[in-house]
Write an enzyme that holds these catalytic residues in place. Structure first.
Site, short mmCIF file in Angstrom:
data_model
loop_
_atom_site.label_atom_id
_atom_site.label_comp_id
_atom_site.label_asym_id
_atom_site.label_seq_id
_atom_site.Cartn_x
_atom_site.Cartn_y
_atom_site.Cartn_z
N ASP A 31 0.83 -1.21 0.00
CA ASP A 31 0.00 0.00 0.00
C ASP A 31 0.87 1.26 0.00
O ASP A 31 0.55 2.26 -0.66
CB ASP A 31 -0.91 0.04 1.25
CG ASP A 31 -1.97 -1.03 1.19
OD1 ASP A 31 -2.01 -1.75 0.15
OD2 ASP A 31 -2.73 -1.17 2.17
N TYR A 58 1.96 2.23 -3.37
CA TYR A 58 0.85 2.83 -4.13
C TYR A 58 0.69 4.30 -3.72
O TYR A 58 0.58 5.19 -4.57
CB TYR A 58 -0.45 2.05 -3.86
CG TYR A 58 -1.65 2.63 -4.59
CD1 TYR A 58 -2.00 2.19 -5.86
CD2 TYR A 58 -2.43 3.63 -4.00
CE1 TYR A 58 -3.08 2.73 -6.55
CE2 TYR A 58 -3.51 4.19 -4.67
CZ TYR A 58 -3.83 3.73 -5.94
OH TYR A 58 -4.90 4.27 -6.61
N SER A 91 -36.89 -6.49 -11.37
CA SER A 91 -36.62 -7.18 -10.11
C SER A 91 -36.67 -8.68 -10.39
O SER A 91 -36.90 -9.09 -11.54
CB SER A 91 -37.64 -6.78 -9.07
OG SER A 91 -38.92 -6.85 -9.63
N LEU A 92 -36.47 -9.47 -9.37
CA LEU A 92 -36.44 -10.92 -9.58
C LEU A 92 -37.57 -11.59 -8.83
O LEU A 92 -37.94 -11.14 -7.74
CB LEU A 92 -35.11 -11.50 -9.06
CG LEU A 92 -33.84 -11.09 -9.79
CD1 LEU A 92 -32.62 -11.63 -9.05
CD2 LEU A 92 -33.85 -11.62 -11.22
N GLU A 148 -25.10 -17.37 -8.85
CA GLU A 148 -24.40 -16.21 -8.28
C GLU A 148 -24.94 -15.90 -6.88
O GLU A 148 -26.13 -16.09 -6.64
CB GLU A 148 -24.66 -14.95 -9.13
CG GLU A 148 -24.21 -15.04 -10.55
CD GLU A 148 -24.77 -13.88 -11.38
OE1 GLU A 148 -24.36 -12.74 -11.13
OE2 GLU A 148 -25.61 -14.13 -12.26
N LYS A 169 -26.46 -13.42 -4.13
CA LYS A 169 -27.28 -12.21 -4.24
C LYS A 169 -26.83 -11.27 -3.11
O LYS A 169 -27.17 -11.49 -1.93
CB LYS A 169 -28.76 -12.57 -4.11
CG LYS A 169 -29.68 -11.40 -4.37
CD LYS A 169 -31.11 -11.91 -4.49
CE LYS A 169 -32.06 -10.77 -4.77
NZ LYS A 169 -32.05 -9.73 -3.76
N ASP A 187 -26.51 -8.23 -0.57
CA ASP A 187 -27.52 -7.41 0.08
C ASP A 187 -27.06 -5.96 0.03
O ASP A 187 -26.47 -5.43 0.96
CB ASP A 187 -27.68 -7.88 1.53
CG ASP A 187 -29.02 -7.47 2.09
OD1 ASP A 187 -29.82 -6.88 1.35
OD2 ASP A 187 -29.25 -7.73 3.29
N TYR A 207 -23.49 -7.63 -12.05
CA TYR A 207 -24.19 -8.88 -12.31
C TYR A 207 -24.89 -8.95 -13.66
O TYR A 207 -25.43 -10.00 -14.01
CB TYR A 207 -25.13 -9.25 -11.18
CG TYR A 207 -26.24 -8.26 -10.87
CD1 TYR A 207 -27.24 -7.97 -11.79
CD2 TYR A 207 -26.31 -7.68 -9.61
CE1 TYR A 207 -28.26 -7.09 -11.50
CE2 TYR A 207 -27.34 -6.80 -9.30
CZ TYR A 207 -28.30 -6.50 -10.25
OH TYR A 207 -29.32 -5.63 -9.95
N LYS A 267 -34.11 -17.17 -2.01
CA LYS A 267 -33.92 -16.31 -0.83
C LYS A 267 -33.58 -17.16 0.40
O LYS A 267 -34.23 -18.17 0.67
CB LYS A 267 -35.21 -15.51 -0.56
CG LYS A 267 -35.53 -14.49 -1.63
CD LYS A 267 -34.49 -13.37 -1.73
CE LYS A 267 -34.61 -12.31 -0.72
NZ LYS A 267 -35.57 -11.26 -0.95
N CYS A 292 -25.40 -15.27 43.40
CA CYS A 292 -25.46 -16.27 42.33
C CYS A 292 -26.82 -16.96 42.37
O CYS A 292 -27.25 -17.43 43.43
CB CYS A 292 -24.34 -17.29 42.52
SG CYS A 292 -24.49 -18.71 41.44
N CYS A 350 -25.89 -20.86 43.56
CA CYS A 350 -25.33 -21.22 44.88
C CYS A 350 -25.46 -20.10 45.91
O CYS A 350 -25.02 -20.25 47.04
CB CYS A 350 -23.87 -21.63 44.73
SG CYS A 350 -22.77 -20.24 44.43
N CYS A 401 -19.74 -15.25 39.72
CA CYS A 401 -20.12 -15.87 40.98
C CYS A 401 -18.82 -16.18 41.71
O CYS A 401 -17.88 -16.72 41.13
CB CYS A 401 -20.89 -17.16 40.69
SG CYS A 401 -20.88 -18.33 42.03
N CYS A 457 -19.84 -23.99 43.60
CA CYS A 457 -21.09 -23.67 42.90
C CYS A 457 -21.41 -24.80 41.92
O CYS A 457 -20.59 -25.13 41.05
CB CYS A 457 -20.93 -22.34 42.15
SG CYS A 457 -22.33 -21.97 41.08
#
Ligand code: I6G
Length: 680
Positions: free
Chosen positions: A34, A37, A83-84, A117, A119, A121, A229, A318, A412, A415, A430, A436
């Protein structure tokens, strides 16, 4: 617009930065550190500051525009963003696949290839490239009209400002999902909490909020990515006639695609893809809410067409929702193996993450306060994979008048010993120790568990009975159980008692690592126990080691070292170890092997895909035990790749580089050949 002519070395510098950006953000295969870069980036910035008239809008320095916009303008999608349709189980997916075959007039013997594939979110977006340059980014909106978010998509490093290579159509619309990485989401919320800002509810909301910022500087600070996609408008050029080939071409043009793409020839392949991805789901760095199956061939897609607003040639499978609303009926307190008191919410049963949940951990009192939770509140419960369900939020607007605050006990619940909270610790404990019954029981459950002594047949219920009938109090009491005593217990017949006694006898022969782990010393997990066993070779050496010496063991910090030293300084613990040895518990002891002499010393391994029989953490620990280093990416330095199912680009790269590849079965055989004790 005439294109500015840049000096050759500046054009090369800009191209170099584009390439590294592509390798890092799209291929996940960085080839320079990094810092290097950053150095190149600063060089380009310095030159551009001196030559502002020659700065290209596609320069890698120009991702964040100068000024915030005043508002979002509307755009019309030339091709609607659809949409699906959904299915929710294997049966519905089978029916869908059958319907597609029938519609195409295919016989049962003929098969259709599907692209599989994940899906993601996130938020569906469209990117428009003209002559290879990004000219517009837009949200899906209602599918016909979306919002122009060009200023913000330009800040996302995995979205190229200009396409790479050649052969792309003059006009190309690419569609996909902008999402936030889980780790970035957590870090962002932690930061927000520190400064008292409002928290985002989940990575999806955070991504949505981030791309709807007027000021691109804010979006640029958010950990967003985009995965493509599909394609929309294509003019002045050709794309392949198959979906997966098109996605691969998009990747060669600099766009990110998901590494977990797969092909399915039949329903069996689809079901095994579902199994694999469901197992992988929690390890993925981003959230997915399902999978998508698409007919791979575009001609067949065309023949299938659309129903209302969804393509017939694709279906979303889903996953069960991981969050649900329910009511807290009570809060009770459990006592753990080390005496930790854990509040547990008793919930009105609710179906979440594929199972019915009626309890959720609340961790500790601080967590109850953080949530602001009261008994009778309506809460959001989250359950992912095999993780213990968790209360994530209280819906304050739904708090009933008779809700009441949770009171932490001072004694406790098992006990009655005093509960203490050590300053600086979040956990209350405790003070009863092994007096205990709850702590005794949990310690025994741990001692017999699979990764410890592995006394199969001595389950939690039986231990409960043995403890409550005072037949077992300490670990060594297990070895003095008699057949006649066990036969008196309910549901214990001749055969099961014989089997249990045989198992107890057989498992006396164990390993030093298992024995140390079984003792249940605070914060000494399996990996730490393994490291201790490997470094010391003999239990007596671990028991007499100083805190300073213990701290030299990998994985052992000052706190764990203190817990170890304290455990081995207590007379009652030494007495238990002594009694266990006297009862016949034994393990091989030998001089420790120097790190350089370990069989995989100096070897670099990479794990990829899903390992079905053992977790990744376990596989990594075994490799480290043999002296190997476990790296995250494949390079020329990699000696071997262990590839589980659905392995993606790392496997392909290993094949390209000619790196040795082991399947999981071969890996397990390899570990066994190196005398690694496995818990399969
Ligand atoms: O909403 C979606 C999520 C993921 C999609 C989609 C997808 O593929 C992995 N694919 C299409 C064709 C559409 N929506 C319309």
């Amino acid at each position: 617009m005439s294109k500015a002519i840049l000096p050759l070395e500046i054009q090369q510098l800009s191209d170099q930065l584009d390439l590294h950006n592509y390798r890092y953000h799209v291929l996940d295969e960085p080839s320079i550190p990094d810092a290097h870069y950053d150095k190149l980036f600063k060089q380009l910035q310095a030159w551009e500051q001196a030559n502002p008239e020659l700065v290209s809008p596609q320069s890698p320095t120009q991702r964040v525009g100068a000024k915030p916009i005043n508002g979002f303008s509307q755009i019309t999608h030339e091709m609607p963003m659809l949409s699906l349709d959904n299915v929710f189980n294997g049966e519905e997916l089978t029916d869908y696949s059958q319907r597609i075959k029938e519609r195409l007039g295919l016989s049962d013997e003929q098969s259709i290839e599907y692209a599989c594939e994940p899906k993601l979110d996130g938020i569906a977006v469209s990117l428009l490239y003209e002559n290879g340059l990004l000219i517009r980014g837009a949200t899906r909106g209602d599918g016909t009209t979306g919002e122009d978010i060009t200023h913000n998509v330009r800040t996302i490093a995995s979205i190229p400002l200009k396409l790479r290579g050649s052969g792309y159509p003059d006009k190309l619309e690419v569609r996909g999902e902008i999402y936030m990485l889980k780790a970035g989401f957590v870090a962002m919320n932690e930061q927000a909490a520190k400064i008292g800002d409002k928290l985002f509810v989940n990575p999806r909301n955070a991504a949505a909020g981030s791309i709807r910022q007027l000021d691109p500087k804010i979006t640029a600070r958010r950990p967003l990515e985009m995965c493509c996609y599909s394609v929309g408008v294509v003019e002045g050029g050709e794309i392949p006639d198959e979906h997966i080939a098109t996605l691969e071409l998009l990747q060669s043009w600099g766009l990110k695609i998901n590494p977990h793409l797969s092909k399915a020839q039949n329903i069996g392949d689809k079901i095994s893809y579902i199994d694999t991805m469901q197992k992988l789901r929690d390890q993925l760095p981003y959230e997915i809410d399902g999978l998508v199956f698409k007919v791979n061939n575009y001609h067949l897609q065309q023949r299938l067409g659309f129903i209302s607003r969804a393509p017939r040639w694709a279906i979303a499978y889903k996953f069960p929702a991981q969050e649900a609303l329910t009511e807290v009926e009570n809060v009770e307190f459990q006592v753990g193996r080390t005496g930790a008191i854990t509040p547990v919410a008793r919930l009105k049963p609710v179906f979440v993450g594929g199972v019915t949940v009626s309890n959720a951990t609340l961790h500790n009192m601080d967590e109850i306060q953080r949530l602001g939770l009261q008994v009778k509140d309506t809460v959001v419960v989250h359950r992912a994979g095999d993780v213990i369900p968790k209360v994530v939020r209280v819906i304050l607007e739904q708090r009933p008048a008779d809700a009441y605050a949770v009171e932490f006990p001072t004694q406790c619940p098992v006990c009655q010993a005093e509960i203490v909270r050590i300053a600086g610790e979040v956990v209350s404990r405790c003070s009863g120790g092994l007096a205990c019954a709850a702590q005794r029981k949990e310690a025994l459950v741990h001692y017999v568990s699979k990764k410890a002594l592995d006394i199969d047949g001595l389950g939690e219920k039986l231990i409960d009975t043995l403890v409550s009938k005072e037949m077992v109090a300490k670990f060594d009491d297990i070895y003095h159980l008699s057949k006649s005593n066990l036969m008196r217990l309910e549901r214990m017949g001749d055969k099961s008692v014989d089997k249990l006694l045989q198992t107890i006898e057989r498992t006396k022969q164990t390993s030093l690592a298992r024995f140390i782990y079984a003792l249940g010393i605070r914060e000494v997990g399996e990996a730490t126990a393994r490291n201790l066993a490997r470094e010391f070779g003999y239990l007596d050496r671990v028991m007499t080691a100083s805190v300073e010496r213990l701290e030299q063991v990998s994985d052992v910090g000052p706190i764990v070292a203190k817990h170890l030293a304290s455990f081995f300084s207590q007379a009652q613990n030494l007495a238990v170890i002594d009694s266990l040895r006297t009862a016949g518990v034994n393990w091989p002891e030998a001089e420790p092997i120097a790190e350089a002499e370990l069989s995989l010393a100096n070897k670099v391994y990479v794990l990829t895909g899903t390992l079905e029989q053992m977790g990744r953490a376990e596989a990594k620990a075994h490799l480290q035990e043999l002296g190997a280093k476990v790296a995250g990416s494949v390079s020329k330095k990699t000696d071997c790749v262990v590839a589980g199912t659905a392995a993606g680009s790392k496997l392909t790269k290993a094949q390209d580089l000619g790196v040795e590849i082991l399947t999981e079965v071969e890996f397990i055989a390899f570990l066994k050949a190196h005398n690694v004790v496995l818990d399969l």
